[in-house]
Scaffold this motif. Structure first.
Motif, PDB file in Angstrom:
ATOM      1  N   VAL A 178      -2.545   1.183   5.516  1.00  0.00           N
ATOM      2  CA  VAL A 178      -3.424   0.026   5.499  1.00  0.00           C
ATOM      3  C   VAL A 178      -3.946   0.154   6.841  1.00  0.00           C
ATOM      4  O   VAL A 178      -3.270   0.120   7.625  1.00  0.00           O
ATOM      5  CB  VAL A 178      -2.442  -1.114   5.324  1.00  0.00           C
TER       6      VAL A 178
ATOM      7  N   GLU B 187       3.512 -14.303   6.851  1.00  0.00           N
ATOM      8  CA  GLU B 187       3.971 -13.340   5.908  1.00  0.00           C
ATOM      9  C   GLU B 187       5.429 -13.658   5.597  1.00  0.00           C
ATOM     10  O   GLU B 187       6.118 -14.213   6.540  1.00  0.00           O
ATOM     11  CB  GLU B 187       4.097 -11.778   6.307  1.00  0.00           C
TER      12      GLU B 187
ATOM     13  N   VAL C 112      -9.722  -5.232   4.882  1.00  0.00           N
ATOM     14  CA  VAL C 112      -8.750  -4.537   4.659  1.00  0.00           C
ATOM     15  C   VAL C 112      -8.745  -3.044   3.797  1.00  0.00           C
ATOM     16  O   VAL C 112      -9.149  -3.253   2.657  1.00  0.00           O
ATOM     17  CB  VAL C 112      -7.342  -5.077   3.930  1.00  0.00           C
TER      18      VAL C 112
ATOM     19  N   ILE D 166       0.967  -9.691  -1.369  1.00  0.00           N
ATOM     20  CA  ILE D 166       0.024  -8.658  -0.684  1.00  0.00           C
ATOM     21  C   ILE D 166       0.475  -7.185  -1.338  1.00  0.00           C
ATOM     22  O   ILE D 166      -0.434  -6.487  -1.444  1.00  0.00           O
ATOM     23  CB  ILE D 166       0.561  -8.777   0.842  1.00  0.00           C
ATOM     24  N   GLU D 167       1.821  -7.170  -1.466  1.00  0.00           N
ATOM     25  CA  GLU D 167       2.175  -5.863  -2.203  1.00  0.00           C
ATOM     26  C   GLU D 167       3.543  -6.009  -2.973  1.00  0.00           C
ATOM     27  O   GLU D 167       4.182  -7.224  -2.525  1.00  0.00           O
ATOM     28  CB  GLU D 167       2.355  -4.820  -1.120  1.00  0.00           C
TER      29      GLU D 167
ATOM     30  N   GLU E  66      -9.632  -4.754   0.308  1.00  0.00           N
ATOM     31  CA  GLU E  66      -9.097  -6.149   0.018  1.00  0.00           C
ATOM     32  C   GLU E  66      -9.898  -7.125   0.895  1.00  0.00           C
ATOM     33  O   GLU E  66     -10.086  -6.791   2.370  1.00  0.00           O
ATOM     34  CB  GLU E  66      -7.594  -6.342   0.203  1.00  0.00           C
ATOM     35  N   GLU E  67     -10.097  -8.056   0.459  1.00  0.00           N
ATOM     36  CA  GLU E  67     -10.348  -9.396   1.413  1.00  0.00           C
ATOM     37  C   GLU E  67      -9.160  -9.542   2.237  1.00  0.00           C
ATOM     38  O   GLU E  67      -8.042  -9.450   2.135  1.00  0.00           O
ATOM     39  CB  GLU E  67     -10.506 -10.708   0.413  1.00  0.00           C
ATOM     40  N   PHE E  68      -9.537  -9.987   3.500  1.00  0.00           N
ATOM     41  CA  PHE E  68      -8.438  -9.946   4.534  1.00  0.00           C
ATOM     42  C   PHE E  68      -7.796 -11.769   4.257  1.00  0.00           C
ATOM     43  O   PHE E  68      -8.583 -12.631   4.412  1.00  0.00           O
ATOM     44  CB  PHE E  68      -9.094 -10.323   5.981  1.00  0.00           C
ATOM     45  N   LEU E  69      -6.488 -11.658   4.182  1.00  0.00           N
ATOM     46  CA  LEU E  69      -5.869 -13.107   3.849  1.00  0.00           C
ATOM     47  C   LEU E  69      -5.356 -13.431   5.239  1.00  0.00           C
ATOM     48  O   LEU E  69      -4.891 -12.819   6.029  1.00  0.00           O
ATOM     49  CB  LEU E  69      -4.803 -12.826   2.797  1.00  0.00           C
TER      50      LEU E  69
ATOM     51  N   LYS F 299       7.208  -6.618  11.802  1.00  0.00           N
ATOM     52  CA  LYS F 299       6.655  -5.129  11.786  1.00  0.00           C
ATOM     53  C   LYS F 299       6.112  -4.636  12.855  1.00  0.00           C
ATOM     54  O   LYS F 299       6.031  -3.301  13.198  1.00  0.00           O
ATOM     55  CB  LYS F 299       5.415  -5.279  10.578  1.00  0.00           C
TER      56      LYS F 299
ATOM     57  N   MET G 263       1.801 -13.504   1.187  1.00  0.00           N
ATOM     58  CA  MET G 263       0.992 -14.261   2.369  1.00  0.00           C
ATOM     59  C   MET G 263       1.029 -15.612   2.001  1.00  0.00           C
ATOM     60  O   MET G 263       0.226 -15.913   1.035  1.00  0.00           O
ATOM     61  CB  MET G 263      -0.392 -13.516   2.636  1.00  0.00           C
TER      62      MET G 263
ATOM     63  N   LYS H 238      -1.518   1.026  -5.286  1.00  0.00           N
ATOM     64  CA  LYS H 238      -1.859  -0.226  -4.897  1.00  0.00           C
ATOM     65  C   LYS H 238      -2.912  -0.806  -6.037  1.00  0.00           C
ATOM     66  O   LYS H 238      -3.039  -1.843  -6.542  1.00  0.00           O
ATOM     67  CB  LYS H 238      -2.479  -0.470  -3.612  1.00  0.00           C
TER      68      LYS H 238
ATOM     69  N   ALA I 110      -5.244 -11.002  -3.002  1.00  0.00           N
ATOM     70  CA  ALA I 110      -6.437 -10.743  -2.297  1.00  0.00           C
ATOM     71  C   ALA I 110      -7.331 -10.277  -3.289  1.00  0.00           C
ATOM     72  O   ALA I 110      -7.245  -9.436  -4.100  1.00  0.00           O
ATOM     73  CB  ALA I 110      -6.317 -10.022  -1.119  1.00  0.00           C
TER      74      ALA I 110
ATOM     75  N   LYS J 116      -6.870   0.193   2.017  1.00  0.00           N
ATOM     76  CA  LYS J 116      -5.716   0.729   1.745  1.00  0.00           C
ATOM     77  C   LYS J 116      -5.648   2.111   0.892  1.00  0.00           C
ATOM     78  O   LYS J 116      -6.697   2.038  -0.032  1.00  0.00           O
ATOM     79  CB  LYS J 116      -4.747  -0.350   0.803  1.00  0.00           C
TER      80      LYS J 116
HETATM   81  P1  AMP Z   1       1.111  -3.366   3.118  1.00  0.00           P
HETATM   82  O1  AMP Z   1       1.616  -1.811   3.292  1.00  0.00           O
HETATM   83  O2  AMP Z   1       0.404  -3.309   1.854  1.00  0.00           O
HETATM   84  O3  AMP Z   1       2.495  -4.133   3.140  1.00  0.00           O
HETATM   85  O4  AMP Z   1       0.443  -3.759   4.134  1.00  0.00           O
HETATM   86  C1  AMP Z   1       0.799  -3.633   5.591  1.00  0.00           C
HETATM   87  C2  AMP Z   1       0.505  -4.886   6.203  1.00  0.00           C
HETATM   88  O5  AMP Z   1      -1.014  -4.960   6.261  1.00  0.00           O
HETATM   89  C3  AMP Z   1       1.095  -6.378   5.623  1.00  0.00           C
HETATM   90  O6  AMP Z   1       2.318  -6.313   6.043  1.00  0.00           O
HETATM   91  C4  AMP Z   1       0.151  -7.232   6.328  1.00  0.00           C
HETATM   92  O7  AMP Z   1       0.460  -7.601   7.598  1.00  0.00           O
HETATM   93  C5  AMP Z   1      -1.238  -6.612   6.221  1.00  0.00           C
HETATM   94  N1  AMP Z   1      -2.070  -6.761   5.169  1.00  0.00           N
HETATM   95  C6  AMP Z   1      -2.202  -6.100   4.067  1.00  0.00           C
HETATM   96  N2  AMP Z   1      -2.858  -6.638   3.141  1.00  0.00           N
HETATM   97  C7  AMP Z   1      -3.527  -7.591   3.790  1.00  0.00           C
HETATM   98  C8  AMP Z   1      -4.569  -8.625   3.364  1.00  0.00           C
HETATM   99  N3  AMP Z   1      -5.178  -8.591   2.194  1.00  0.00           N
HETATM  100  N4  AMP Z   1      -4.811  -9.534   4.482  1.00  0.00           N
HETATM  101  C9  AMP Z   1      -4.351  -9.359   5.718  1.00  0.00           C
HETATM  102  N5  AMP Z   1      -3.373  -8.622   5.854  1.00  0.00           N
HETATM  103  C10 AMP Z   1      -2.932  -7.520   4.938  1.00  0.00           C
END
Ligand code: AMP
Ligand code: GLY
Length: 422
Positions: A153, A191, A141, A281-282, A184-187, A213, A272, A103, A118, A143
């Motif tokens: 996460v 999605e 958040v 986000i990723e 990370e800042e929460f967004l 999910k 997001m 990440k 974010a 990770k």
């Molecule tokens: P990821 O494995 O990075 O996809 O993260 C898993 C889930 O966490 C994502 O599908 C989002 O629902 C949530 N998530 C990850 N990063 C953020 C973020 N910065 N703000 C809000 N939700 C997040």
């Protein structure tokens, strides 16, 4: 041409089904495959981490294209090993696959290419992370940097939870994947997933989807690998898709090419859709599972030609046509999923009509029976004139599957239907 497909889940069943339809495909091999894939391919046993064995198999069997389904072999460099001996591969090399494998790597690419994402801090120790927390509001958040099977996460609602998450990660809950964290800042927002194919230079959009999910209806309960998906996700309007291409996908592909580590394969952007526009986000370095199942259901082009043109660096613009007809997939999982799924239930599948496919994920053959062997077991997938029609067909088929101890969400596609898709 002979083709080798690596992987053995629902994503790979959908790929195998589509690859096998191509007139360019002579023999299709799959490792490890599954009983559904075995309907379209010769299933072979290969240790995917033994690159010499995979190369040897390809050379013995005149394999002209390798398609890599899951991320693990990509992050381990299987594509580099195959390319080094001249075998065309659909999938990025080890360095480019760091877009999924780290990440912090992705955040550095975002900084370099000015990609909306974010705000974050990268921390290599517990002390550094604790200090960095002060710069973030709540929720925050946390990770683990590396691959953590979708569990790395944590969305912390309180400072105590954030401390706990950092402690857990730096204590080794995710092994080497947690040697570093990204805070990370929460967004906020909805999605959506966006896919693009690239040969390292040329880039072609490959549609949108929305995953579900959480394990339970109404998006409740723990996170899973995905309980269902539909495509297209119309919340990603043509304008937003163009913005995602311009501001995220193209700069990412250019950045990796400029570094001398071009990205070859499918780039999966998890987005997001915030009030300030789409943010990344990723990235994933492969097709989504179960998003791939709905994309394959909509694909009108020859998948072999498409993936081969990516692997050979000759991807033509406008070469990926997806049907306007929406598709949906409902994951049937085993009781206990996502924690400890029950295994070994005997499953009986119904005949399926036009526009419906049952893709196998965690199934096995045992004494002539089809049995459950994983958490996510089947992906009942349908396409229709409308999403509502596709969904009705999918659930009709779900209800005809005999799977004792199986369950599914009954509300896949609810956001899209609430938007007035009918
Ligand atoms: P990821 O494995 O990075 O996809 O993260 C898993 C889930 O966490 C994502 O599908 C989002 O629902 C949530 N998530 C990850 N990063 C953020 C973020 N910065 N703000 C809000 N939700 C997040
Ligand atoms: N369905 C989410 C993923 O494939 O990562």
């Amino acid at each position: 041409m002979n083709i080798l497909l690596l992987g053995g889940g629902g994503r790979e069943h959908a790929l195998a089904w589509k690859l096998a339809q191509s007139p360019l495909c002579d023999r299709l091999y799959a490792a490890p495959g599954n009983p559904g894939i075995a309907d379209h391919a010769d299933v072979v046993q290969l240790d995917l981490s033994d690159h010499a064995a995979v190369i040897g198999f390809c050379q013995t069997n005149a394999v002209g294209l390798v398609v890599v389904g899951p991320e693990q072999p990509l992050v381990e460099g299987i594509a580099d090993s195959l390319r080094a001996v001249g075998i065309p591969v659909f999938g990025p090399g080890k360095e480019a696959a760091q877009l999924e494998g780290s990440k912090a790597f992705t955040k550095a690419v975002c900084d370099e290419a000015n990609i909306p994402t974010a705000g974050y801090a990268r921390c290599d120790s517990f002390a550094e992370a604790l200090a960095a927390l002060a710069d973030f509001g709540l929720p925050v958040v946390i990770k683990a940097d590396g691959l953590a099977a979708g569990k790395g996460v944590i969305i912390a609602e309180t400072a105590e939870e954030a401390h706990g998450a950092l402690e857990m990660i730096f204590d080794g809950a995710f092994g080497a994947a947690g040697a570093r964290v990204v805070i990370e800042e929460f967004l906020t927002g909805e999605e959506a997933s966006f896919f693009a194919l690239t040969d390292g230079v040329n880039v072609v959009p490959f549609g949108s989807a929305q995953d579900h999910k959480r394990v339970g209806d109404g998006d409740t309960g723990p996170n899973t690998g995905g309980m269902g998906a539909y495509s297209p996700a119309t919340i990603l309007t043509p304008d937003l898709e163009a913005e995602v291409m311009e501001r995220m996908i193209l700069p990412t592909v250019r950045t990796l090419a400029a570094r001398g580590t071009p990205y070859v394969g499918v780039l999966y952007a998890g987005l997001m859709l915030t009030p300030d526009g789409p943010k990344l986000i990723e990235y994933n370095a492969r097709f989504g599972d179960p998003e791939c199942q709905v994309l394959m259901m909509r694909l009108e082009d020859d998948l072999v030609e498409l993936l081969l043109s990516v692997a050979q660096g000759r991807l033509a613009s406008g070469s990926a046509r997806l049907s306007d007809a929406p598709a949906i997939t409902v994951v049937m999982a085993a009781n206990g999923y996502p924690a400890t799924p029950d295994k070994g239930a005997v499953i009986t599948l119904p005949a399926t009509g036009e526009g419906v496919m049952i893709f196998h994920a965690g199934t096995a053959s045992q004494d002539g029976d089809l049995v459950s062997s994983g958490g996510r077991v089947l992906n009942v997938t349908a396409t229709g004139r409308t999403l509502a029609q596709a969904r009705a067909d999918a659930y009709l088929t779900v209800d005809r599957v005999a799977f004792p101890g199986g369950f599914c969400r009954r509300d896949i596609g609810w956001r899209e239907l609430a938007r007035g898709a009918h």
